[in-house]
Each structure stands twice: as C-alpha cells, then as structure tokens.
Design a protein around this motif. Structure first.
Motif, PDB file in Angstrom:
ATOM      1  N   VAL A  22      41.195  47.931  32.186  1.00 58.04           N
ATOM      2  CA  VAL A  22      39.786  48.076  31.804  1.00 58.04           C
ATOM      3  C   VAL A  22      39.463  47.184  30.608  1.00 58.04           C
ATOM      4  O   VAL A  22      38.423  46.517  30.569  1.00 58.04           O
ATOM      5  N   THR A  23      40.361  47.137  29.649  1.00 63.51           N
ATOM      6  CA  THR A  23      40.166  46.296  28.465  1.00 63.51           C
ATOM      7  C   THR A  23      40.088  44.818  28.856  1.00 63.51           C
ATOM      8  O   THR A  23      39.226  44.085  28.365  1.00 63.51           O
ATOM      9  N   LEU A  24      40.958  44.394  29.742  1.00 58.11           N
ATOM     10  CA  LEU A  24      40.931  43.001  30.204  1.00 58.11           C
ATOM     11  C   LEU A  24      39.654  42.696  30.981  1.00 58.11           C
ATOM     12  O   LEU A  24      39.037  41.645  30.794  1.00 58.11           O
ATOM     13  N   LEU A  25      39.237  43.633  31.832  1.00 54.79           N
ATOM     14  CA  LEU A  25      38.044  43.408  32.646  1.00 54.79           C
ATOM     15  C   LEU A  25      36.763  43.475  31.826  1.00 54.79           C
ATOM     16  O   LEU A  25      35.727  42.969  32.257  1.00 54.79           O
ATOM     17  N   ALA A  26      36.833  44.074  30.654  1.00 59.92           N
ATOM     18  CA  ALA A  26      35.661  44.087  29.773  1.00 59.92           C
ATOM     19  C   ALA A  26      35.374  42.672  29.276  1.00 59.92           C
ATOM     20  O   ALA A  26      34.221  42.337  28.995  1.00 59.92           O
ATOM     21  N   LYS A  27      36.391  41.837  29.215  1.00 57.66           N
ATOM     22  CA  LYS A  27      36.247  40.483  28.694  1.00 57.66           C
ATOM     23  C   LYS A  27      35.917  39.454  29.762  1.00 57.66           C
ATOM     24  O   LYS A  27      35.285  38.441  29.468  1.00 57.66           O
ATOM     25  N   GLU A  28      36.387  39.696  31.007  1.00 54.13           N
ATOM     26  CA  GLU A  28      36.115  38.753  32.084  1.00 54.13           C
ATOM     27  C   GLU A  28      36.459  39.365  33.436  1.00 54.13           C
ATOM     28  O   GLU A  28      37.239  40.300  33.522  1.00 54.13           O
ATOM     29  N   THR A  29      35.855  38.829  34.483  1.00 51.94           N
ATOM     30  CA  THR A  29      36.157  39.229  35.847  1.00 51.94           C
ATOM     31  C   THR A  29      37.449  38.541  36.253  1.00 51.94           C
ATOM     32  O   THR A  29      37.598  37.336  36.068  1.00 51.94           O
ATOM     33  N   LEU A  30      38.399  39.322  36.793  1.00 51.78           N
ATOM     34  CA  LEU A  30      39.723  38.789  37.108  1.00 51.78           C
ATOM     35  C   LEU A  30      40.161  39.198  38.509  1.00 51.78           C
ATOM     36  O   LEU A  30      39.757  40.249  39.006  1.00 51.78           O
ATOM     37  N   CYS A  31      41.027  38.384  39.115  1.00 51.49           N
ATOM     38  CA  CYS A  31      41.638  38.763  40.390  1.00 51.49           C
ATOM     39  C   CYS A  31      42.968  39.446  40.090  1.00 51.49           C
ATOM     40  O   CYS A  31      43.448  39.453  38.948  1.00 51.49           O
ATOM     41  N   SER A  32      43.558  40.032  41.109  1.00 45.12           N
ATOM     42  CA  SER A  32      44.806  40.770  40.899  1.00 45.12           C
ATOM     43  C   SER A  32      45.921  39.861  40.387  1.00 45.12           C
ATOM     44  O   SER A  32      46.757  40.291  39.589  1.00 45.12           O
ATOM     45  N   THR A  33      45.919  38.592  40.792  1.00 46.74           N
ATOM     46  CA  THR A  33      46.935  37.651  40.299  1.00 46.74           C
ATOM     47  C   THR A  33      46.837  37.503  38.780  1.00 46.74           C
ATOM     48  O   THR A  33      47.853  37.527  38.074  1.00 46.74           O
ATOM     49  N   HIS A  34      45.605  37.384  38.273  1.00 50.13           N
ATOM     50  CA  HIS A  34      45.402  37.302  36.821  1.00 50.13           C
ATOM     51  C   HIS A  34      45.884  38.587  36.143  1.00 50.13           C
ATOM     52  O   HIS A  34      46.526  38.543  35.092  1.00 50.13           O
ATOM     53  N   ASN A  45      52.201  48.373  42.062  1.00 48.87           N
ATOM     54  CA  ASN A  45      51.791  49.268  40.980  1.00 48.87           C
ATOM     55  C   ASN A  45      50.364  48.945  40.545  1.00 48.87           C
ATOM     56  O   ASN A  45      49.521  49.827  40.392  1.00 48.87           O
ATOM     57  N   LEU A  46      50.076  47.668  40.370  1.00 47.42           N
ATOM     58  CA  LEU A  46      48.742  47.235  39.965  1.00 47.42           C
ATOM     59  C   LEU A  46      47.707  47.622  41.018  1.00 47.42           C
ATOM     60  O   LEU A  46      46.630  48.136  40.699  1.00 47.42           O
ATOM     61  N   SER A  47      48.029  47.396  42.279  1.00 44.58           N
ATOM     62  CA  SER A  47      47.104  47.740  43.363  1.00 44.58           C
ATOM     63  C   SER A  47      46.781  49.230  43.369  1.00 44.58           C
ATOM     64  O   SER A  47      45.627  49.621  43.584  1.00 44.58           O
ATOM     65  N   ASN A  48      47.783  50.052  43.133  1.00 37.65           N
ATOM     66  CA  ASN A  48      47.554  51.502  43.089  1.00 37.65           C
ATOM     67  C   ASN A  48      46.616  51.873  41.943  1.00 37.65           C
ATOM     68  O   ASN A  48      45.713  52.688  42.110  1.00 37.65           O
ATOM     69  N   HIS A  49      46.805  51.264  40.785  1.00 38.03           N
ATOM     70  CA  HIS A  49      45.951  51.552  39.633  1.00 38.03           C
ATOM     71  C   HIS A  49      44.519  51.040  39.864  1.00 38.03           C
ATOM     72  O   HIS A  49      43.552  51.714  39.495  1.00 38.03           O
ATOM     73  N   LEU A  50      44.395  49.879  40.480  1.00 35.34           N
ATOM     74  CA  LEU A  50      43.066  49.349  40.786  1.00 35.34           C
ATOM     75  C   LEU A  50      42.341  50.246  41.788  1.00 35.34           C
ATOM     76  O   LEU A  50      41.137  50.453  41.682  1.00 35.34           O
ATOM     77  N   LYS A  51      43.083  50.806  42.723  1.00 35.80           N
ATOM     78  CA  LYS A  51      42.488  51.730  43.695  1.00 35.80           C
ATOM     79  C   LYS A  51      41.929  52.961  42.982  1.00 35.80           C
ATOM     80  O   LYS A  51      40.810  53.405  43.259  1.00 35.80           O
ATOM     81  N   VAL A  52      42.683  53.494  42.037  1.00 38.06           N
ATOM     82  CA  VAL A  52      42.230  54.659  41.269  1.00 38.06           C
ATOM     83  C   VAL A  52      40.961  54.305  40.491  1.00 38.06           C
ATOM     84  O   VAL A  52      39.995  55.080  40.467  1.00 38.06           O
ATOM     85  N   LEU A  53      40.953  53.150  39.859  1.00 39.70           N
ATOM     86  CA  LEU A  53      39.783  52.716  39.093  1.00 39.70           C
ATOM     87  C   LEU A  53      38.561  52.493  39.993  1.00 39.70           C
ATOM     88  O   LEU A  53      37.441  52.844  39.624  1.00 39.70           O
TER      89      LEU A  53
END
Length: 104
Positions: A22-34, A45-53
């Motif tokens: 969330v902190t990173l996305l507050a600064k810019e729009t990013l893809c999962s690779t970023h 792990n990242l995909s699971n967290h993004l799904k929750v968000l």
C-alpha cells in the motif's frame, strides 16, 4: 465510530507486506514485477496479498498488455483516516472535559 468494515480493513492493512504494498502504491502505480522487486516477496505470496487488497477494495487493477498494474484507491484510505480523526477528536473532548464513568 469504527464499523465492522473498518475493522476488516484494519486487519487487511495490519499485515506488514500488505502495508508495504500500500505504501509503494501510494507513490506510483506498479505491476506485480515491480512489487516483487521492491518487496522481495515471492510471486505466489505477492499475488495472494494483492488478491486480499483487491477484495478489500484497497487497490484496483489495470490490464496493460501481458501485465497487470495495481493502483491504490485513496478514497478508501482517506475514509479510514477520517474515522480515526473523528475518534481522536472524541478522545480529546473526553480528556478536556474529564469525562469518566463512576464506579458502582
């Protein structure tokens, strides 16, 4: 007053990796690779967290070719912050007026 929706959102944001995302996305729009590069998390792990968000309504997606970009929904965060500001104001008023319940 905090609602059950607010407490659910707090649970979602309480996870350190999700809060980092969330902190990173507050600064810019990013893809999962970023996000993988920035957080050091594994793809699954990242995909699971993004799904929750996403399911909590905190982030939205934007397909771009073979990538999916993630963007923070600032209104969701602002709404939660507003609830905390109201709570803090109530606490200030209570402290200033020395409001306390008497013991039985």
């Amino acid at each position: 007053m905090l609602t059950s929706v607010d407490t659910d959102l707090l649970r979602v944001l309480a996870d350190p990796l999700r809060l980092r995302i969330v902190t990173l996305l507050a600064k810019e729009t990013l893809c999962s690779t970023h996000l993988i590069e920035e957080t050091g998390a594994r793809q699954t792990n990242l995909s699971n967290h993004l799904k929750v968000l996403r399911e909590a309504g905190v982030v939205e997606t934007e397909p771009c070719g073979r990538f999916t970009y993630y963007r923070l929904k600032p209104d969701v965060i602002a709404s939660l912050a507003g609830r905390f500001a109201d709570l803090a104001e109530t606490a200030r008023a209570t402290a200033d007026n020395n409001v306390k319940r008497s013991c039985p």
